[in-house]
Write an enzyme that holds these catalytic residues in place. Structure first.
Site, PDB file in Angstrom:
ATOM      1  N   HIS A  55     -10.282   1.366   0.744  1.00  0.00           N
ATOM      2  CA  HIS A  55      -9.832   2.700   1.173  1.00  0.00           C
ATOM      3  C   HIS A  55     -11.008   3.672   1.273  1.00  0.00           C
ATOM      4  O   HIS A  55     -11.035   4.514   2.163  1.00  0.00           O
ATOM      5  CB  HIS A  55      -8.801   3.268   0.200  1.00  0.00           C
ATOM      6  CG  HIS A  55      -7.393   2.861   0.489  1.00  0.00           C
ATOM      7  ND1 HIS A  55      -6.754   3.162   1.672  1.00  0.00           N
ATOM      8  CD2 HIS A  55      -6.482   2.185  -0.265  1.00  0.00           C
ATOM      9  CE1 HIS A  55      -5.520   2.698   1.642  1.00  0.00           C
ATOM     10  NE2 HIS A  55      -5.333   2.100   0.472  1.00  0.00           N
TER      11      HIS A  55
ATOM     12  N   HIS B  45      -8.892  -3.677  -2.965  1.00  0.00           N
ATOM     13  CA  HIS B  45      -7.975  -2.943  -2.092  1.00  0.00           C
ATOM     14  C   HIS B  45      -8.324  -1.449  -2.094  1.00  0.00           C
ATOM     15  O   HIS B  45      -8.435  -0.826  -1.034  1.00  0.00           O
ATOM     16  CB  HIS B  45      -6.534  -3.158  -2.568  1.00  0.00           C
ATOM     17  CG  HIS B  45      -5.508  -2.437  -1.762  1.00  0.00           C
ATOM     18  ND1 HIS B  45      -4.676  -3.082  -0.880  1.00  0.00           N
ATOM     19  CD2 HIS B  45      -5.162  -1.122  -1.704  1.00  0.00           C
ATOM     20  CE1 HIS B  45      -3.871  -2.193  -0.305  1.00  0.00           C
ATOM     21  NE2 HIS B  45      -4.149  -0.990  -0.795  1.00  0.00           N
ATOM     22  N   GLU B  46      -8.497  -0.881  -3.283  1.00  0.00           N
ATOM     23  CA  GLU B  46      -8.788   0.554  -3.375  1.00  0.00           C
ATOM     24  C   GLU B  46     -10.207   0.865  -2.891  1.00  0.00           C
ATOM     25  O   GLU B  46     -10.432   1.891  -2.235  1.00  0.00           O
ATOM     26  CB  GLU B  46      -8.588   1.056  -4.806  1.00  0.00           C
ATOM     27  CG  GLU B  46      -7.176   0.862  -5.353  1.00  0.00           C
ATOM     28  CD  GLU B  46      -6.079   1.412  -4.456  1.00  0.00           C
ATOM     29  OE1 GLU B  46      -6.305   2.406  -3.743  1.00  0.00           O
ATOM     30  OE2 GLU B  46      -4.983   0.827  -4.456  1.00  0.00           O
TER      31      GLU B  46
ATOM     32  N   CYS C  40       0.854  -1.183   0.000  1.00  0.00           N
ATOM     33  CA  CYS C  40       0.000   0.000   0.000  1.00  0.00           C
ATOM     34  C   CYS C  40       0.890   1.233   0.000  1.00  0.00           C
ATOM     35  O   CYS C  40       1.841   1.312   0.795  1.00  0.00           O
ATOM     36  CB  CYS C  40      -0.905  -0.005   1.239  1.00  0.00           C
ATOM     37  SG  CYS C  40      -2.016   1.403   1.347  1.00  0.00           S
TER      38      CYS C  40
END
Length: 195
Positions: A154, A150-151, A108
């Site tokens: 966020h 993953h994004e 990350c």
């Protein structure tokens, strides 16, 4: 413009994002800045919270990874018809995840130098608008789906470290503390929490 990437410990990384309300030149400029920032940091994805904006916006480039792999490696990470993508995701929502999961290492940009094994769904369905605010609903698999998940996390205030078991969390605690205090070096500009 290259923007500083917010490091682990910054509160913006833990706040759920609000949807983007307008399609204007400010949003378009921000998206351009995100691409420039991500490529400068040698990343494959970047979410708006990582540059201090709490809006539901992220970008993913899995094509560069696809093109960098040997043919036999591609079949391990990409489905047959997937050659990666370069895409902007605005107001994204993952509406389905497959029961098939796999574990792979993830890094990350907000936590430089820390690569961790994370288990994620192999396939997803996501609804979103692209950079032109055209609504889309698409399925993704493999490494592309992993990068998107993953994004997307966020934008929900979730980091890949949250998937670690308690033992592994203890093992990386000192590294995370060093990141939050600005004691790690990165090849790109970073913003650290002021405590």
């Amino acid at each position: 413009m290259i923007l500083p990437i917010f490091a682990y410990g910054c509160s913006t990384l833990r706040q759920p994002c609000t949807d983007v309300q307008t399609n204007d030149s400010i949003v378009a400029s921000l998206i351009d800045d995100m691409w420039e920032t991500m490529y400068h940091a040698n990343g494959c994805g970047l979410a708006a919270p990582q540059i201090g904006r709490n809006i539901n916006l992220f970008i993913v480039d899995s094509r560069g990874t696809y093109e960098g792999l040997e043919a036999d490696q591609r079949q391990d990470f990409f489905d047959e018809n997937d050659k990666g993508l370069v895409e902007t995701f605005v107001n994204a929502n993952i509406v389905w995840r497959s029961g098939r999961v796999w574990t792979d290492d993830e890094g990350c940009l907000s936590i430089p130098g820390l690569v961790l094994p994370v288990t994620r769904s192999w396939s997803i369905k996501i609804e979103y608008s692209d950079q032109h605010f055209v609504k889309k609903s698409r399925f993704f698999d493999g490494l592309t789906a992993r990068m998107i998940q993953h994004e997307f996390d966020h934008t929900r205030g979730i980091l890949h470290t949250d998937y670690l078991n308690s033992l592994r969390k203890k093992l990386v605690k000192s590294k995370l503390k060093r990141v939050s205090k600005g004691l790690v070096k990165s090849a790109y500009p970073m913003h650290f929490s002021k405590r």
